[in-house]
Design a protein around this motif. Sequence first.
Motif, mmCIF file in Angstrom:
data_model
loop_
_atom_site.group_PDB
_atom_site.id
_atom_site.type_symbol
_atom_site.label_atom_id
_atom_site.label_comp_id
_atom_site.label_asym_id
_atom_site.label_seq_id
_atom_site.Cartn_x
_atom_site.Cartn_y
_atom_site.Cartn_z
ATOM 1 N N PRO A 1 0.812 -1.238 0.000
ATOM 2 C CA PRO A 1 0.000 0.000 0.000
ATOM 3 C C PRO A 1 0.837 1.277 0.000
ATOM 4 O O PRO A 1 0.558 2.211 -0.759
ATOM 5 N N GLU A 2 1.871 1.325 0.829
ATOM 6 C CA GLU A 2 2.714 2.515 0.880
ATOM 7 C C GLU A 2 3.496 2.693 -0.422
ATOM 8 O O GLU A 2 3.682 3.818 -0.903
ATOM 9 N N LEU A 3 3.952 1.587 -1.002
ATOM 10 C CA LEU A 3 4.677 1.684 -2.265
ATOM 11 C C LEU A 3 3.771 2.186 -3.387
ATOM 12 O O LEU A 3 4.223 2.923 -4.273
ATOM 13 N N TYR A 4 2.507 1.801 -3.356
ATOM 14 C CA TYR A 4 1.582 2.274 -4.389
ATOM 15 C C TYR A 4 1.391 3.782 -4.296
ATOM 16 O O TYR A 4 1.345 4.475 -5.315
ATOM 17 N N ARG A 5 1.295 4.286 -3.067
ATOM 18 C CA ARG A 5 1.170 5.736 -2.891
ATOM 19 C C ARG A 5 2.427 6.451 -3.389
ATOM 20 O O ARG A 5 2.336 7.517 -4.018
ATOM 21 N N VAL B 1 -13.071 -9.109 -3.973
ATOM 22 C CA VAL B 1 -12.738 -7.972 -3.135
ATOM 23 C C VAL B 1 -12.644 -6.716 -3.991
ATOM 24 O O VAL B 1 -12.440 -6.794 -5.209
ATOM 25 N N LYS B 2 -12.814 -5.549 -3.364
ATOM 26 C CA LYS B 2 -12.709 -4.290 -4.096
ATOM 27 C C LYS B 2 -11.333 -4.154 -4.743
ATOM 28 O O LYS B 2 -10.331 -4.579 -4.189
ATOM 29 N N ARG B 3 -11.310 -3.495 -5.899
ATOM 30 C CA ARG B 3 -10.064 -3.357 -6.666
ATOM 31 C C ARG B 3 -9.276 -2.141 -6.171
ATOM 32 O O ARG B 3 -9.160 -1.126 -6.832
ATOM 33 N N ASN B 4 -8.756 -2.267 -4.950
ATOM 34 C CA ASN B 4 -7.818 -1.268 -4.458
ATOM 35 C C ASN B 4 -6.725 -1.975 -3.672
ATOM 36 O O ASN B 4 -6.908 -3.115 -3.209
ATOM 37 N N VAL B 5 -5.598 -1.334 -3.549
ATOM 38 C CA VAL B 5 -4.411 -1.994 -3.000
ATOM 39 C C VAL B 5 -4.639 -2.493 -1.581
ATOM 40 O O VAL B 5 -4.308 -3.631 -1.241
ATOM 41 N N THR B 6 -5.212 -1.648 -0.731
ATOM 42 C CA THR B 6 -5.393 -2.030 0.672
ATOM 43 C C THR B 6 -6.293 -3.243 0.811
ATOM 44 O O THR B 6 -5.981 -4.183 1.546
ATOM 45 N N ALA B 7 -7.413 -3.243 0.105
ATOM 46 C CA ALA B 7 -8.355 -4.362 0.198
ATOM 47 C C ALA B 7 -7.750 -5.650 -0.343
ATOM 48 O O ALA B 7 -7.899 -6.728 0.253
ATOM 49 N N MET B 8 -7.056 -5.558 -1.471
ATOM 50 C CA MET B 8 -6.504 -6.771 -2.082
ATOM 51 C C MET B 8 -5.336 -7.343 -1.276
ATOM 52 O O MET B 8 -5.227 -8.560 -1.118
ATOM 53 N N THR B 9 -4.459 -6.489 -0.761
ATOM 54 C CA THR B 9 -3.352 -7.006 0.052
ATOM 55 C C THR B 9 -3.869 -7.589 1.357
ATOM 56 O O THR B 9 -3.342 -8.589 1.849
ATOM 57 N N ALA B 10 -4.918 -6.979 1.924
ATOM 58 C CA ALA B 10 -5.512 -7.524 3.150
ATOM 59 C C ALA B 10 -6.116 -8.900 2.891
ATOM 60 O O ALA B 10 -5.981 -9.823 3.718
ATOM 61 N N ARG B 11 -6.775 -9.069 1.744
ATOM 62 C CA ARG B 11 -7.369 -10.360 1.401
ATOM 63 C C ARG B 11 -6.283 -11.427 1.230
ATOM 64 O O ARG B 11 -6.395 -12.542 1.757
ATOM 65 N N LEU B 12 -5.225 -11.096 0.499
ATOM 66 C CA LEU B 12 -4.152 -12.061 0.271
ATOM 67 C C LEU B 12 -3.432 -12.406 1.567
ATOM 68 O O LEU B 12 -3.077 -13.571 1.800
ATOM 69 N N THR B 13 -3.237 -11.422 2.423
ATOM 70 C CA THR B 13 -2.569 -11.673 3.706
ATOM 71 C C THR B 13 -3.430 -12.563 4.592
ATOM 72 O O THR B 13 -2.911 -13.460 5.273
ATOM 73 N N ALA B 14 -4.727 -12.329 4.599
ATOM 74 C CA ALA B 14 -5.638 -13.132 5.428
ATOM 75 C C ALA B 14 -5.625 -14.599 5.025
ATOM 76 O O ALA B 14 -5.798 -15.492 5.863
ATOM 77 N N HIS B 15 -5.402 -14.866 3.732
ATOM 78 C CA HIS B 15 -5.400 -16.250 3.238
ATOM 79 C C HIS B 15 -3.977 -16.769 2.995
ATOM 80 O O HIS B 15 -3.810 -17.794 2.327
ATOM 81 N N LEU B 16 -2.995 -16.081 3.556
ATOM 82 C CA LEU B 16 -1.609 -16.479 3.302
ATOM 83 C C LEU B 16 -1.284 -17.899 3.760
ATOM 84 O O LEU B 16 -0.559 -18.616 3.056
#
Length: 217
Positions: A33-37, A113-128
């Motif tokens: 998320p921070e890198l995207y910003r 999931v919504k197409r934004n960085v925070t939502a997608m990284t949170a989803r991937l992390t939750a299912h890591l």
Amino acid sequence: MNLFECYVCGDPQESKTCDRCQNGIRGLLSALPELYRALEGRRQRAQSGGGDGHSATLLHAPLPGDEQVLNLLGPASRQAVTNARDQTGETPFLALLESWCQALSEERAVDHVKRNVTAMTARLTAHLPWICAQEWVADFAEEIGGLVYAVQKITMTAPKKQPLRGVTCPSCESLTLVRHFPGDWAAECALCPSVRLDDRDYEDLVRSQAAKLKVEG
């Protein structure tokens, strides 16, 4: 006890992806998320000033956007790439994350999931944990790591780091402690995003490990 070769690094482990590699992937995801910003801040090339020290902004049109940045921020092709010459640069940032989230949704039957960085990284992390049990986790780690490296290179945000030799991480017990410059911590683990030590905690860790080595010696 069953032993597996870690899908990512190949070391023998009780799990299909070792804790060290899992922590490394989690750290990569947390940085996105921070890198995207930072990448969005580089959307337009810097405007240089005039030779007399005054800004040339009013005299010239803005310079074109940085091609690397625009490629990473842009949309992916709606059709599959059939010719290597049709693909230039890195896979777009959001498209890469979306492709993995879509695969996750299809294989685990979870909602998109919504197409934004925070939502997608949170989803991937939750299912890591589940991702790390799949044979394709090495491809996942390579693509996420490649994205982080590409953005850090463009935005010049890769921190300089000094390895702290001889001291092991209190979590993964690997020789992976580093000090970042600039940074707010005396020591951080390169693999465990939760391990961040201030000056006092780091000094205590050094003393305790030195005492342990003295007793064992």
